[in-house]
Motif scaffolding. Structure first.
Motif, PDB file in Angstrom:
ATOM      1  N   PHE A  49       0.663  -1.215  -0.185  1.00 44.18           N
ATOM      2  CA  PHE A  49       0.051  -0.123  -0.046  1.00 44.18           C
ATOM      3  C   PHE A  49       0.668   1.298  -0.030  1.00 44.18           C
ATOM      4  CE2 PHE A  49      -2.872  -2.983   2.060  1.00 44.18           C
ATOM      5  CZ  PHE A  49      -4.066  -3.031   0.997  1.00 44.18           C
ATOM      6  N   ALA A  50       1.870   1.130   0.994  1.00 42.83           N
ATOM      7  CA  ALA A  50       2.815   2.488   1.058  1.00 42.83           C
ATOM      8  C   ALA A  50       3.370   2.701  -0.488  1.00 42.83           C
ATOM      9  CB  ALA A  50       3.688   2.265   2.108  1.00 42.83           C
ATOM     10  N   LEU A  51       3.814   1.512  -0.868  1.00 42.21           N
ATOM     11  CA  LEU A  51       4.557   1.777  -2.173  1.00 42.21           C
ATOM     12  C   LEU A  51       3.745   2.060  -3.272  1.00 42.21           C
ATOM     13  CD1 LEU A  51       7.201   1.212  -4.081  1.00 42.21           C
ATOM     14  CD2 LEU A  51       6.604  -1.145  -4.406  1.00 42.21           C
ATOM     15  N   ILE A  52       2.648   1.734  -3.385  1.00 43.97           N
ATOM     16  CA  ILE A  52       1.897   2.049  -4.394  1.00 43.97           C
ATOM     17  C   ILE A  52       1.283   3.509  -4.356  1.00 43.97           C
ATOM     18  CG2 ILE A  52      -0.625   1.639  -5.642  1.00 43.97           C
ATOM     19  CD1 ILE A  52       1.530  -0.447  -6.440  1.00 43.97           C
ATOM     20  N   ASP A  53       0.944   3.744  -2.975  1.00 37.55           N
ATOM     21  CA  ASP A  53       0.767   5.392  -2.761  1.00 37.55           C
ATOM     22  C   ASP A  53       1.941   5.950  -3.162  1.00 37.55           C
ATOM     23  OD1 ASP A  53      -1.774   4.734  -1.593  1.00 37.55           O
ATOM     24  OD2 ASP A  53      -1.145   4.763   0.520  1.00 37.55           O
ATOM     25  N   ALA A  54       3.230   5.774  -2.925  1.00 38.17           N
ATOM     26  CA  ALA A  54       4.400   6.740  -3.473  1.00 38.17           C
ATOM     27  C   ALA A  54       4.376   6.540  -4.911  1.00 38.17           C
ATOM     28  CB  ALA A  54       5.618   5.936  -2.697  1.00 38.17           C
ATOM     29  N   LEU A  55       4.140   5.745  -5.486  1.00 34.78           N
ATOM     30  CA  LEU A  55       4.156   5.535  -6.875  1.00 34.78           C
ATOM     31  C   LEU A  55       2.956   6.495  -7.504  1.00 34.78           C
ATOM     32  CD1 LEU A  55       5.240   1.900  -7.464  1.00 34.78           C
ATOM     33  CD2 LEU A  55       6.746   3.891  -7.893  1.00 34.78           C
ATOM     34  N   THR A  56       1.962   6.540  -6.787  1.00 37.53           N
ATOM     35  CA  THR A  56       0.845   7.191  -7.314  1.00 37.53           C
ATOM     36  C   THR A  56       1.185   8.581  -7.044  1.00 37.53           C
ATOM     37  OG1 THR A  56      -0.695   5.364  -6.615  1.00 37.53           O
ATOM     38  CG2 THR A  56      -1.614   7.793  -6.822  1.00 37.53           C
ATOM     39  N   ASP A  57       1.993   9.030  -6.109  1.00 30.32           N
ATOM     40  CA  ASP A  57       2.173  10.327  -5.909  1.00 30.32           C
ATOM     41  C   ASP A  57       3.328  10.796  -6.880  1.00 30.32           C
ATOM     42  OD1 ASP A  57       0.536  10.607  -3.536  1.00 30.32           O
ATOM     43  OD2 ASP A  57       2.309  10.247  -2.119  1.00 30.32           O
ATOM     44  N   LEU A  58       4.361  10.095  -7.323  1.00 30.66           N
ATOM     45  CA  LEU A  58       5.238  10.359  -8.263  1.00 30.66           C
ATOM     46  C   LEU A  58       4.243  10.510  -9.682  1.00 30.66           C
ATOM     47  CD1 LEU A  58       8.050  10.574  -9.280  1.00 30.66           C
ATOM     48  CD2 LEU A  58       7.922   8.022  -9.941  1.00 30.66           C
ATOM     49  N   GLY A  59       3.311   9.764  -9.992  1.00 27.49           N
ATOM     50  CA  GLY A  59       2.727   9.900 -11.047  1.00 27.49           C
ATOM     51  C   GLY A  59       1.778  11.281 -11.198  1.00 27.49           C
ATOM     52  N   GLU A  60       1.311  11.782 -10.155  1.00 31.12           N
ATOM     53  CA  GLU A  60       0.596  12.870  -9.929  1.00 31.12           C
ATOM     54  C   GLU A  60       1.644  14.048  -9.938  1.00 31.12           C
ATOM     55  OE1 GLU A  60      -2.772  13.608  -9.952  1.00 31.12           O
ATOM     56  OE2 GLU A  60      -2.821  11.527 -10.589  1.00 31.12           O
ATOM     57  N   ALA A  61       2.718  13.812  -9.373  1.00 32.88           N
ATOM     58  CA  ALA A  61       3.728  15.081  -9.525  1.00 32.88           C
ATOM     59  C   ALA A  61       4.336  15.220 -10.754  1.00 32.88           C
ATOM     60  CB  ALA A  61       5.071  14.743  -9.012  1.00 32.88           C
ATOM     61  N   VAL A  62       4.363  14.204 -11.723  1.00 34.74           N
ATOM     62  CA  VAL A  62       4.476  14.269 -13.234  1.00 34.74           C
ATOM     63  C   VAL A  62       3.766  14.794 -13.717  1.00 34.74           C
ATOM     64  CG1 VAL A  62       5.241  12.920 -15.236  1.00 34.74           C
ATOM     65  CG2 VAL A  62       6.495  12.369 -12.878  1.00 34.74           C
TER      66      VAL A  62
END
Length: 166
Positions: A49-62
């Motif tokens: 969950f934490a990894l997917i959340d971090a990757l989701t945040d990266l996608g949103e930042a991009v």
């Protein structure tokens, strides 16, 4: 072994706003690699969950970066903006699809293959289409610096505003 991604000056486009955001994205990805890579401590890795959340945040930042980059292109009248925007849309579709696959797999360790995919996804764009934009941006800047006639005043002001971060 995780190979942490760090910013290299040769990746710079010499557009402060864009370079700062690119550096931030690279740092965000490096942080994910560090926190969730195979070498991370058990309390850090292994949390899907934490990894997917971090990757989701990266996608949103991009996604937000792409939006600001497109605003800059619009401000300076970049003639290949439609093609560049299409590439942004395709990149975000690719990332969304990859994120869905990682979520479905229950990815809980950001292994070397996943790291390489994310690294290439970001860098290929920076070193490809963004370089093309930077070249056009600087050519426009050079032309305006050389002429600065009355008809170029508004464009010159837009270019300067874009440099300051809109």
């Amino acid at each position: 072994m995780t190979r942490l991604l760090t910013w290299h000056d040769e990746w710079s486009l010499n557009i402060d706003l864009v370079d700062a955001e690119h550096r931030g994205l690279i740092e965000q990805l490096a942080d994910i690699c560090h926190r969730f890579g195979p070498e991370a401590s058990p309390r850090r890795s292994g949390d899907a969950f934490a990894l997917i959340d971090a990757l989701t945040d990266l996608g949103e930042a991009v996604r937000e970066h792409f939006k600001r980059e497109e605003e800059l292109m619009q401000a300076v009248g970049y003639e290949d903006i439609a093609e560049h925007c299409t590439e942004h849309a395709l990149l975000m579709a690719e990332y969304t699809d990859q994120l869905r696959r990682w979520r479905a797999e229950g990815l809980d360790v950001f292994d070397e293959d996943a790291q390489e995919n994310a690294r290439d996804w970001i860098l290929d764009h920076i070193l490809g289409a963004d370089r093309d934009f930077a070249k056009a941006f600087h050519e426009m800047d050079d032309r305006l610096s050389a002429t600065r006639d009355r008809s170029g005043v508004a464009v010159w002001a837009q270019l300067n505003a874009a440099r300051r971060g809109l």
